[in-house]
Design an enzyme around this catalytic site. Structure first.
Site, PDB file in Angstrom:
ATOM      1  N   GLU A  63      -3.606  -9.790   4.601  1.00 20.61           N
ATOM      2  CA  GLU A  63      -4.765  -8.702   5.270  1.00 20.61           C
ATOM      3  C   GLU A  63      -5.817 -10.329   5.208  1.00 20.61           C
ATOM      4  OE1 GLU A  63      -2.576  -5.694   4.105  1.00 20.61           O
ATOM      5  OE2 GLU A  63      -3.638  -7.034   3.525  1.00 20.61           O
TER       6      GLU A  63
ATOM      7  N   GLU B 290       0.819  -1.216  -0.076  1.00 16.15           N
ATOM      8  CA  GLU B 290      -0.297   0.283   0.537  1.00 16.15           C
ATOM      9  C   GLU B 290       0.867   1.425  -0.239  1.00 16.15           C
ATOM     10  OE1 GLU B 290      -4.275  -0.877   2.584  1.00 16.15           O
ATOM     11  OE2 GLU B 290      -2.066  -1.282   3.471  1.00 16.15           O
TER      12      GLU B 290
END
Length: 694
Positions: A125, A105
């Site tokens: 995640e 990210e």
């Protein structure tokens, strides 16, 4: 500061330096923001490169900050990414080895990205019951395409950088020195001038976006039915497709905060940290010297011994495999090869891989051939006299410093160690069948086991890809000691009114892969029978149902005899309810004068699971397990306890220890209630509103 700032030929280089994987802890995040501000305020700087030191670009969040105020302290990762996007000077993320989670990210927030081949790219995640929380569900589809992003985010599986080379994720793949390639690219980006591109400004383009998203939902309907995170990942991506980046980003954050609170995410995070915590032993420092392990000996070429050997062959270690008779040795070697050939058919190995592994086996009938082994593991019959014979011979021939390990599942390791003149070198390595598949390794620490022996075996467990959990010495150690109480309750419920198929179905609906009676049939009912016979001699006061003994007296030992608690058709493993067994159970209750009653599924599950919890609490009290998460790891990796429930001790925490104790006291008033005295730790925690996993 976990960030280094230097200037190389007019380019500011921000180096993430937070070993082992440059986790994005608070000091790292702060260092990045300060570096961006410093570079933008320096007229001598024309571009910025962010690169990782050591083993990774960044593995994402710093796990040492989980559940601490620093995890959410400004600057958050969202704030860092905003700083990258707002930079007037081009920001280039230079990726090597690993860019995962928040690390990816972060890179997606840069204006440009370059990478070396072989870098692992992922948003994992979902494996913690979460979704990317800093724009991953919105930015990744904009650079790799909708379908690729859906697959990556919903599975969490890493993809090699070269497989993404043709997407907009990377502006260049660098062959050679990454920093030099990134500096060169940064100069070219600066030459082009601004404004510099932002991923958020790209569109998600696909001719059938709605269809792709719907098919993604259908594909996870079964596999992810117990986990909300994959569905939320798809929802967040869909929001970005339909309503644009900003609304998608806000929805992603909303989903992230909701998922953090779910019991499923808590369970997955518990398992993640529990696995890492299991390797930490309070009185054995991480810098404890370890012994060199280069040659392995395995005694016993049966199902267990062969499976144990395969673990080491797979890790590139040569194995001397000992049997007492040639035909048994030949069968063992043939079985190992057959297991490898099955993996070739499934595409998991090549024939060349098989031959390499088989070449590492040295079959033998002579103990003398184990003389140079650094570690010898016995996997012989579970009888103390047999073990004694093995260890006395090993003591005579094994070289000084060799580790002597027993695969015993119930016997006293200290007694086994006493058969040698070197008890400090003796340790338990309890593998679970099939040993080449099951992830759990119970490492049994004897009273005299040396610390370097323990440290060596724990390190070796990682090499053979096992989750190692340390247990003290007791009958059955952690896993089998607890499962005995689970089976005991299952047998009590048979005589009280339930039947095998109902009990198995109830606990399988709860999430176990297999109920107690299907499990017993698979393992062999004669194994439990032998243990109970020993119990009757050693603990005559302990109350047991004799139904399972009667089953064994009928010759019904399970799948291997075609009949156990269930009937089995030749060549098939399907468990078929047996009228003969059901009639035997009903007749047994009548003989005992027990009036059978209807037992609901809720009671079945509660009694079975809380039997595990109560024995687990006793194991903690006695110091057999160091921490509750160790028990949970044993049950998650060795006994198919449902992952989304986090293990028996976390499950008890989740439903509340006051409710656990109340249920135990209720069952203590029923038939067979003598098994339900709550462990002292259960009572103390219930009264203090505490938890096992605090």
């Amino acid at each position: 500061m976990a960030v280094d700032y230097t200037i190389r030929g007019g380019v500011a280089v921000i180096t993430l330096d937070n070993p082992p994987v440059n986790g994005l802890g608070h000091s790292t995040r702060l260092g990045i923001v300060e570096g961006i501000e410093r570079a933008n305020g320096d007229d001598g700087v024309r571009a910025i490169v962010i690169i990782g030191a050591g083993k990774a670009f960044s593995g994402g969040a710093d796990i040492t900050e989980f559940n601490t105020p620093k995890a959410s302290q400004e600057p958050t990762l969202m704030t860092v990414i905003k700083a990258l996007e707002a930079s007037a000077k081009p920001v280039v993320a230079a990726i090597h080895a690993v860019a995962m989670g928040g690390g990816l990210e972060l890179a997606l927030g840069a204006h440009y990205r370059v990478a070396v081949p072989g870098a692992q790219i992922a948003l994992p995640e979902v494996k913690l019951g979460l979704l990317p929380g800093a724009g991953g569900t919105q930015r990744l589809p904009r650079v790799v395409g909708l379908e690729t992003a859906l697959n990556m985010i919903v599975s969490g599986t890493p993809v090699l950088s070269e497989k993404l080379a043709q997407t907009a994720l990377f502006d260049e793949l660098v062959d050679g020195d990454l920093l030099q390639g990134a500096l060169s690219f940064a100069h070219r980006a600066a030459d082009r001038g601004g404004p510099h591109p932002q991923v958020r400004d790209r569109e998600i383009e696909h001719p059938d976006a709605a269809g792709v998203i719907e098919r993604a939902r259908e594909s996870i309907a079964v596999s992810a039915r117990h986990f909300p995170a994959p569905r939320k990942c798809i929802d967040a991506i869909e929001k970005g497709v339909k309503d644009g980046f900003e609304r998608g980003l806000a929805f992603e954050r909303e989903c992230f905060l909701a998922l953090v609170q779910t019991p499923e995410s808590r369970a997955l995070r518990h398992a993640f940290f529990g696995e890492r915590a299991a390797s930490k032993i309070a009185d054995v420092p991480s810098n404890t010297p370890v012994r060199k392990i280069e040659r392995i000996g395995v005694i016993g070429a049966g199902t267990m011994g062969g499976g144990i050997a395969m673990n080491f062959l797979n890790a590139g270690l040569p194995v001397t495999l000992l049997e007492t008779k040639q035909d048994a040795l030949d069968r063992g070697i043939t079985t190992i090869r057959r297991n490898y050939e099955a993996q070739v058919k499934k595409g998991r190995l090549t024939q060349e891989n098989v031959e390499e592994r088989m070449a590492r086996i040295a079959p033998t009938l002579s103990y003398a051939d184990l003389a140079q082994a650094d570690l010898v593991i016995e996997a012989v019959f579970e009888e103390l006299g047999v073990k004694e014979n093995v260890f006395r011979q090993l003591d005579e021939i094994a070289k000084p410093g060799a580790i002597l390990a027993s695969n015993t599942s119930t016997l006293n390791l200290d007694t086994i160690a006493s058969f040698t003149k070197r008890p400090g070198d003796v340790i338990g390595m309890h593998f679970f069948s099939p040993a080449n598949v099951m992830k759990l390794l119970e490492v049994v620490r004897g009273e005299k086991t040396a610390k370097d022996v323990l440290a060596t075996v724990m390190q070796l467990a990682k090499k053979i890809r096992k989750t190692a959990v340390v247990s003290g010495v007791c009958d059955g150690f952690i896993g089998n000691r607890m499962i005995e109480q689970y089976i005991r309750q299952a047998l009590f419920m048979l005589e009280e009114g339930a039947l095998p198929a109902q009990i198995d179905r109830a606990v399988e609906d709860f999430g176990f892969a297999m109920g107690p009676f299907r499990m017993s049939d698979l393992a062999g009912n004669d194994i439990g029978w032998a243990i109970r016979k020993r119990r009757y001699r050693e603990q005559p006061e302990l109350h047991y149902s004799r139904i399972a003994d009667r089953l064994c007296e009928m010759g019904r030992f399970g799948q291997k005899t075609g009949a156990g608690w269930y009937d089995y058709e030749p060549g098939k493993r399907d468990a078929l309810p047996s009228k003969e067994v059901d009639d035997m159970i009903v007749a047994y209750s009548k003989e005992r004068g027990i009036e059978r009653r209807a037992i609901g599924d809720e009671e079945i599950v509660e009694r079975l699971v809380l039997a595990l919890v109560n024995e687990g609490a006793k194991i903690l009290e006695e110091g057999i397990a160091a921490k509750a998460s160790d028990i949970d790891m044993v049950y998650l990796t060795g006994y198919s306890f449902p992952l989304w429930r986090g293990g028996p001790m976390l499950y008890a925490d989740t439903i509340g220890l006051d409710n656990v104790e109340r249920a135990m006291r209720k069952y203590a008033q029923q038939a067979n209630g003598d098994a339900w005295r709550p462990a002292a730790r259960v009572t103390v925690l219930a009264q203090s509103n505490g938890r096992f996993n605090d």
